[in-house]
Design a protein around this motif. Sequence first.
Motif, short mmCIF file in Angstrom:
data_model
loop_
_atom_site.label_atom_id
_atom_site.label_comp_id
_atom_site.label_asym_id
_atom_site.label_seq_id
_atom_site.Cartn_x
_atom_site.Cartn_y
_atom_site.Cartn_z
N LEU A 80 0.84 -1.20 0.00
CA LEU A 80 0.00 0.00 0.00
C LEU A 80 0.87 1.26 0.00
O LEU A 80 0.61 2.22 -0.73
N ARG A 81 1.92 1.24 0.81
CA ARG A 81 2.84 2.37 0.87
C ARG A 81 3.48 2.62 -0.49
O ARG A 81 3.59 3.76 -0.94
N ASP A 82 3.91 1.55 -1.15
CA ASP A 82 4.54 1.69 -2.46
C ASP A 82 3.57 2.28 -3.48
O ASP A 82 3.96 3.09 -4.33
N ASP A 83 2.29 1.87 -3.41
CA ASP A 83 1.28 2.45 -4.31
C ASP A 83 1.14 3.95 -4.09
O ASP A 83 1.08 4.72 -5.04
N VAL A 84 1.11 4.34 -2.83
CA VAL A 84 0.99 5.76 -2.51
C VAL A 84 2.24 6.52 -2.94
O VAL A 84 2.16 7.62 -3.48
N GLU A 85 3.39 5.90 -2.73
CA GLU A 85 4.64 6.56 -3.10
C GLU A 85 4.69 6.86 -4.60
O GLU A 85 5.19 7.91 -5.01
N ARG A 86 4.14 5.96 -5.41
CA ARG A 86 4.09 6.22 -6.86
C ARG A 86 3.23 7.45 -7.15
O ARG A 86 3.59 8.28 -8.00
N SER A 87 2.13 7.59 -6.45
CA SER A 87 1.27 8.77 -6.64
C SER A 87 2.00 10.04 -6.23
O SER A 87 1.91 11.07 -6.90
#
Length: 167
Positions: A80-87
């Motif tokens: 989830l953190r990695d998904d947010v980091e991409r945003s």
Amino acid sequence: RALTTLAGASIPRGGMRDGLKKAEETVERFAGRDPGHLVWQRERLRFRFFKMQLESRERRVDTEARRADLKAQVSLLAELRDDVERSVRDDPEYYLGLADLANFDARIAERHLDLLSIAGEGDDHLAEAEKRLTASLATYDRLRARSPESVDWRQGRNFALSQSARL
């Protein structure tokens, strides 16, 4: 967003499960209409987080099962953190994304600290918890600089600080 928040805050487990079901329906309906919209992608992530919390609360587990559960939570939270980091990489000023990034780092640190309390878990969890808390607090400092009076970042930062006290 309100449905997901209410579902996560519902104390009786039945209420939380019902709330999550309604939140999932709403999030999927709107995310399906506009799959690129950051707010709905964020709500999908929040939904997955609350669902994981509910499933974890409902399990009565022994030490080995608890260890496996915590490691699975670390993996999901990291995803989830990695998904947010991409945003955030796409839009470095995305306030809600930065807040989520800081929150996920603090939650991952919390799980690593929980793993430390289980016999047989090593110092690598301590090092990872310290790294995540440092990142979380640095992100909250960025948010504080942008919006000094905001209650949202203060609550998240207080949670991160409460985990720092466990180090």
